[in-house]
Design an enzyme around this catalytic site. Sequence first.
Site, PDB file in Angstrom:
ATOM      1  N   ASN A 149      -0.897   0.270   5.108  1.00  0.00           N
ATOM      2  CA  ASN A 149      -2.582   1.047   4.864  1.00  0.00           C
ATOM      3  C   ASN A 149      -3.435  -0.243   5.893  1.00  0.00           C
ATOM      4  O   ASN A 149      -3.935   0.762   6.291  1.00  0.00           O
ATOM      5  CB  ASN A 149      -3.026   0.827   3.660  1.00  0.00           C
ATOM      6  CG  ASN A 149      -2.853  -0.019   2.872  1.00  0.00           C
ATOM      7  OD1 ASN A 149      -2.061  -1.267   3.166  1.00  0.00           O
ATOM      8  ND2 ASN A 149      -4.438  -0.575   2.217  1.00  0.00           N
ATOM      9  N   GLU A 165      -0.863  -9.993  -3.273  1.00  0.00           N
ATOM     10  CA  GLU A 165      -1.475  -8.994  -3.892  1.00  0.00           C
ATOM     11  C   GLU A 165      -1.081  -7.018  -4.214  1.00  0.00           C
ATOM     12  O   GLU A 165      -0.201  -7.575  -2.917  1.00  0.00           O
ATOM     13  CB  GLU A 165      -2.594  -9.168  -2.468  1.00  0.00           C
ATOM     14  CG  GLU A 165      -2.462 -10.701  -1.971  1.00  0.00           C
ATOM     15  CD  GLU A 165      -3.282 -10.960  -0.257  1.00  0.00           C
ATOM     16  OE1 GLU A 165      -2.784  -9.958   0.097  1.00  0.00           O
ATOM     17  OE2 GLU A 165      -3.571 -12.427  -1.215  1.00  0.00           O
ATOM     18  N   CYS A 217      -6.536  -0.813  -0.901  1.00  0.00           N
ATOM     19  CA  CYS A 217      -6.350  -1.543  -2.432  1.00  0.00           C
ATOM     20  C   CYS A 217      -7.778  -1.928  -3.231  1.00  0.00           C
ATOM     21  O   CYS A 217      -8.230  -1.698  -4.125  1.00  0.00           O
ATOM     22  CB  CYS A 217      -5.356  -3.109  -2.043  1.00  0.00           C
ATOM     23  SG  CYS A 217      -6.165  -4.617  -1.108  1.00  0.00           S
ATOM     24  N   GLU A 269      -5.421 -15.784  -1.647  1.00  0.00           N
ATOM     25  CA  GLU A 269      -4.675 -16.249  -1.061  1.00  0.00           C
ATOM     26  C   GLU A 269      -6.218 -17.012  -0.181  1.00  0.00           C
ATOM     27  O   GLU A 269      -7.114 -16.493  -1.055  1.00  0.00           O
ATOM     28  CB  GLU A 269      -3.426 -15.837   0.132  1.00  0.00           C
ATOM     29  CG  GLU A 269      -2.024 -15.693  -0.446  1.00  0.00           C
ATOM     30  CD  GLU A 269      -1.230 -15.189   0.370  1.00  0.00           C
ATOM     31  OE1 GLU A 269      -1.554 -15.509   1.521  1.00  0.00           O
ATOM     32  OE2 GLU A 269      -0.766 -14.582   0.288  1.00  0.00           O
TER      33      GLU A 269
HETATM   34  P1  NAD Z   1       5.499  -0.590  -1.353  1.00  0.00           P
HETATM   35  O1  NAD Z   1       5.413  -2.079  -2.978  1.00  0.00           O
HETATM   36  O2  NAD Z   1       5.943   0.058  -1.261  1.00  0.00           O
HETATM   37  O3  NAD Z   1       5.707  -1.538  -0.372  1.00  0.00           O
HETATM   38  C1  NAD Z   1       4.959  -2.467   0.366  1.00  0.00           C
HETATM   39  C2  NAD Z   1       6.253  -3.561   0.923  1.00  0.00           C
HETATM   40  O4  NAD Z   1       7.357  -3.854  -0.027  1.00  0.00           O
HETATM   41  C3  NAD Z   1       7.139  -2.018   2.344  1.00  0.00           C
HETATM   42  O5  NAD Z   1       6.982  -2.758   3.965  1.00  0.00           O
HETATM   43  C4  NAD Z   1       8.301  -1.667   1.472  1.00  0.00           C
HETATM   44  O6  NAD Z   1       8.782  -1.970   2.428  1.00  0.00           O
HETATM   45  C5  NAD Z   1       8.556  -3.624   0.875  1.00  0.00           C
HETATM   46  N1  NAD Z   1       9.616  -3.187  -0.149  1.00  0.00           N
HETATM   47  C6  NAD Z   1       9.321  -1.636  -1.372  1.00  0.00           C
HETATM   48  N2  NAD Z   1      10.893  -2.365  -2.040  1.00  0.00           N
HETATM   49  C7  NAD Z   1      10.511  -3.518  -1.748  1.00  0.00           C
HETATM   50  C8  NAD Z   1      11.197  -4.435  -3.370  1.00  0.00           C
HETATM   51  N3  NAD Z   1      11.755  -3.877  -3.695  1.00  0.00           N
HETATM   52  N4  NAD Z   1      11.797  -5.449  -1.869  1.00  0.00           N
HETATM   53  C9  NAD Z   1      11.653  -5.886  -1.192  1.00  0.00           C
HETATM   54  N5  NAD Z   1      10.615  -5.063  -0.891  1.00  0.00           N
HETATM   55  C10 NAD Z   1      10.382  -4.050  -0.724  1.00  0.00           C
HETATM   56  O7  NAD Z   1       3.647  -0.407  -0.794  1.00  0.00           O
HETATM   57  P2  NAD Z   1       2.843   0.617  -0.310  1.00  0.00           P
HETATM   58  O8  NAD Z   1       3.171   2.126  -0.240  1.00  0.00           O
HETATM   59  O9  NAD Z   1       3.822   0.208   1.367  1.00  0.00           O
HETATM   60  O10 NAD Z   1       1.566   0.157   0.312  1.00  0.00           O
HETATM   61  C11 NAD Z   1       0.277   1.180  -0.560  1.00  0.00           C
HETATM   62  C12 NAD Z   1      -0.041  -0.328  -2.013  1.00  0.00           C
HETATM   63  O11 NAD Z   1       0.181  -2.075  -1.074  1.00  0.00           O
HETATM   64  C13 NAD Z   1      -0.406  -0.149  -3.133  1.00  0.00           C
HETATM   65  O12 NAD Z   1      -0.868  -0.300  -4.516  1.00  0.00           O
HETATM   66  C14 NAD Z   1      -1.956  -0.796  -2.748  1.00  0.00           C
HETATM   67  O13 NAD Z   1      -2.995  -1.234  -3.977  1.00  0.00           O
HETATM   68  C15 NAD Z   1      -1.274  -2.664  -2.648  1.00  0.00           C
HETATM   69  N6  NAD Z   1      -2.023  -2.871  -1.693  1.00  0.00           N
HETATM   70  C16 NAD Z   1      -2.494  -3.925  -1.883  1.00  0.00           C
HETATM   71  C17 NAD Z   1      -3.439  -4.594  -1.617  1.00  0.00           C
HETATM   72  C18 NAD Z   1      -3.797  -6.448  -2.440  1.00  0.00           C
HETATM   73  O14 NAD Z   1      -4.871  -6.963  -1.194  1.00  0.00           O
HETATM   74  N7  NAD Z   1      -4.048  -6.171  -2.592  1.00  0.00           N
HETATM   75  C19 NAD Z   1      -3.693  -4.799   0.002  1.00  0.00           C
HETATM   76  C20 NAD Z   1      -2.824  -3.475   0.644  1.00  0.00           C
HETATM   77  C21 NAD Z   1      -2.300  -2.871   0.009  1.00  0.00           C
END
Ligand code: NAD
Length: 491
Positions: free
Chosen positions: A157, A256, A290, A469
Amino acid sequence: MANPPALFNVIAGRTVDGVRTFVRTSPVDGSVVAEVHEASRSVVDAAVRAAGDALAGPWGRTRPAGRSALLRQVARLLEERADEFVAAEVRDTGKPLALARSLDVARASANFDHGADFLYGAGNQDSYSTETADGRRALNYAYRKPVGVVAVIVPWNLPLLLLTWKVAPALAAGNTVVVKPSEFTPSSATLLAEVIADAGIPDGVYNVVHGLGPASAGEFLTTHPGVDAITFTGESATGSAIMAAAAPNLTPVSFELGGKNAALVFADTDLERAVSGTARSVFTNAGQVCLCTERVYVERPIFDEFVAGLAEQAADLVAGRPDDPRTSLGPLISREHREKVQSYCDIAVKEGATVHSGGGPVSFGDALDGGAYFAPTIWTGLDQHAQVTTEEVFGPVCHVAPFDTEDEAVALANDTAYGLAATVWTGDVDRAHRVAPRLDVGLAWVNSWWLRDLRSPFGGNGRSGVGREGGHAAVDFYSRPTNVCIEIHRS
Ligand code: NAD
């Protein structure tokens, strides 16, 4: 059309082929924008080894002041090459160009400046003059050392912003990193490797592996015994999978995660400011932040006026091409994600929602219909525990519900498995100080949203995260103290 750019893994300063390639398509019109080399287990292994070797090389001998100067140089080069970074972010995400420039890329250089300043200035936080009951004296202090090889896994995102938020403090503390950007947004992390090298940071300090999560680069990295810490931003369910993957090696994690953030709008607020602030907190980046608000609670006397005002703001958003200066609403990240958001809209209607705006894709009658645009959506009338009001949707959507008392508003906001952020809109300073600390979140804003001081701790409670963080919290995660205890003998 010319061949799309090929994006390679970067290990110890060299580009490395993947085991296979996958394509990234633009969420603006569905065209292919990159061919990405997916890292195999052995490529990930080589990246972790390169990061470990770099710790034993000149990087391991740099002092904080030297690292601080190098990070400042990264920040300056990022600014010089801002146009390229903006283009990379826009190519992968389709977000409006002005947003990528003012938010993503500007924050990336700020992250490096902050890493340079803060960790350099942090010093030793724990220093004690000790006197024991039996009369011995000592000086205790904490000597901080890097953790080692840090795996950095980030979502799509805010690709560069979230990546640099982790990479800058990790490097400032003297670690080396292996980063895995999202498969949807591989470009800016790859470009950053050039800037890091040009700034004079040694090869192997910053390595990039591309791929997906399960049975791909993400899993290979998080299960790797050579990784000393994992920092991850993404979905809560992925956080659980990574925690399980990290458990056998007892690798420390910082997460996060997702949110289902509330806004509380009291009748004593400046209504115009609360409406436009809430519109910003719901629709920025098409709701794909997020911190975005998905649950809005409004004090009953102003409820109807508030909903009408928010719907007007939604109607004013202009969906379009990223380079069109009129565009204020970009696409969702992918067609797949649009189907997910659509399914929540369908559920909301089945659950009995009244739809005040949106509820489906935007159609253009041109090539943009091949993209993933979704109309800003406002619901009312749902139960507090409806599926759509409890699960994170991650699109330009919110549900608005009325409340009658301050205690009820706080209870509604806290009635969630998540705990990332909340916003309180009020004109009463006492109420602001009463309500904000009662919210079970990592970050509570008053009369604002997404206003950040990078020195303050950032993270979430419950399903929204593990640890913090930023500022001192980053010092704690990205370094390890050795307590040095020196006895001072009496003369
Ligand atoms: P996601 O969890 O699908 O993917 C994030 C990353 O993790 C990607 O690089 C993906 O390839 C990797 N990944 C997925 N499965 C994995 C596994 N089993 N092992 C290791 N790596 C793995 O998230 P997304 O769809 O890319 O992002 C959206 C989500 O992120 C939303 O839930 C949003 O709220 C959250 N988010 C949180 C914050 C925060 O600071 N709290 C900030 C931005 C986004």
